[in-house]
Design an enzyme around this catalytic site. Structure first.
Site, PDB file in Angstrom:
ATOM      1  CB  VAL A 272       4.203  -1.471  -8.377  1.00 47.57           C
ATOM      2  CG1 VAL A 272       3.350  -0.209  -8.233  1.00 47.57           C
ATOM      3  CG2 VAL A 272       3.999  -2.085  -9.760  1.00 47.57           C
ATOM      4  CE  LYS A 273       5.055   1.290  -0.358  1.00 45.88           C
ATOM      5  NZ  LYS A 273       4.765   0.445   0.808  1.00 45.88           N
ATOM      6  CB  ILE A 274      10.812  -0.916  -5.049  1.00 45.43           C
ATOM      7  CG1 ILE A 274      10.880  -1.955  -3.923  1.00 45.43           C
ATOM      8  CG2 ILE A 274      12.183  -0.292  -5.279  1.00 45.43           C
ATOM      9  CD1 ILE A 274      11.702  -3.174  -4.271  1.00 45.43           C
TER      10      ILE A 274
ATOM     11  CB  VAL B  36      -0.943   0.010   1.221  1.00 51.23           C
ATOM     12  CG1 VAL B  36      -1.804  -1.243   1.233  1.00 51.23           C
ATOM     13  CG2 VAL B  36      -0.157   0.122   2.531  1.00 51.23           C
TER      14      VAL B  36
END
Length: 312
Positions: free
Chosen positions: A174-176, A125
């Site tokens: 994607v989060k990184i 998230v």
């Protein structure tokens, strides 16, 4: 197709986990919550959640969400001797992990879930507890598309943006990438704010203009109170940001993607860590930039809208 009668369990009732579990309860999908420190789980009861005495009490749930602090905790609550998947033949149909862990750790857990017939979604998230409470959380999800479709309605109760990004564990990438931009944008914001203030413009006035311009964003508005009031109550620390830059730059080398801006920002993040201010918010990049410019900052006593009011 979504199953609107799914029973839900929740593991991890820290500030983020509790806020997310409470949103599910308020939407009519009240989870049974387990947390290592029971008092934190008990705090969700008044909002409609129930409390599980142990992780085993969640094994009969259709879907179990996890929101824990890191890979060791994730592996422990799922794969440990008393973990969710420890009893053969008794496990939820779906596990949705919202924690921030590496792609390698996520792939390990995914494989162990698959060996037990459990579908696994990686769903990291973007946001903090205040963002959750305002209904503005963003979630990137990867795993089997049919599993995502089955539980997407639950994910949409958690925030305003739920994006399916692909198979396996690509949501971790994607989060990184997201957190690399978080650092680069914050450093840019620090530089231009210091430039404006040293030229005689108050931080509050400059950021008010910026946030109402085409260059403003949800993030710049949200971070403005910290910049104006010099309030570095932690939402995300320099240590955590450094970890994500290390992961992102390693991926850049692995995939042969030049990342000059990220590399430079990583050094500036490292400088904040080296200063010893590792328990404050990463917005201390502003202090660091001001010091480099010979500018002594003082808190400004001006009300600043963080943009989160009016969430659902």
């Amino acid at each position: 197709m979504a199953d609107n009668d799914l029973t839900v369990g929740w593991i991890g009732a820290g500030r983020m986990g509790a806020a997310m579990a409470i949103r599910l309860a308020r939407a009519g999908a009240a989870p049974a919550v387990w947390n290592r420190t029971r008092a934190k789980a008990e705090a969700t009861r008044e909002h409609g959640c129930t409390v599980a005495d142990d992780i085993a009490g969640l094994r009969d749930r259709d879907v179990v969400f996890t929101m824990v602090s890191g890979p060791a905790d994730l592996e422990s609550v799922l794969l440990g001797a008393d973990g969710l998947l420890a009893e053969p033949g008794r496990a939820p149909a779906v596990v949705v992990d919202c924690s921030t862990v590496s792609a390698e750790s996520s792939a390990l857990v995914r494989a162990q879930c698959a060996a037990r017939g459990v579908q696994f979604l990686a769903a990291p998230v973007s946001g903090n507890a205040k963002v959750v409470e305002s209904g503005k959380l963003s979630i990137a999800v990867s795993g089997p598309r049919e599993t995502f479709d089955r539980v997407a309605h639950l994910l949409r109760h958690l925030g305003r943006a739920v994006t399916y990004v692909g198979e396996d564990d690509v949501s971790r990438l994607v989060k990184i990438c997201h957190n690399l931009m978080l650092g680069v944008v914050t450093q840019c914001m620090a530089e231009i704010t210091v430039l404006a203030e040293k030229g005689g413009v108050s931080r509050a006035a400059f950021l008010d203009f910026l946030n109402d311009s085409v260059m403003g964003s949800v993030f710049t508005r949200y971070k403005s109170p910290a910049f104006v009031h010099l309030d570095y109550t932690p939402t995300f620390t320099p240590l955590l940001l450094r970890k994500d830059f290390d992961l992102g730059l390693a991926l850049g080398r692995e995939l042969d993607v030049p990342m000059p801006l990220a590399a430079l920002t990583a050094q500036l993040v490292q400088q904040t860590v080296s200063s010893g201010r590792v328990t404050e918010d990463f917005a201390i990049l502003l202090d660091q930039q001001a010091a480099a410019a010979g500018l002594a900052l003082k808190p400004e006593d001006t009300p600043v809208d963080d943009g989160l009011a009016g969430g659902s």
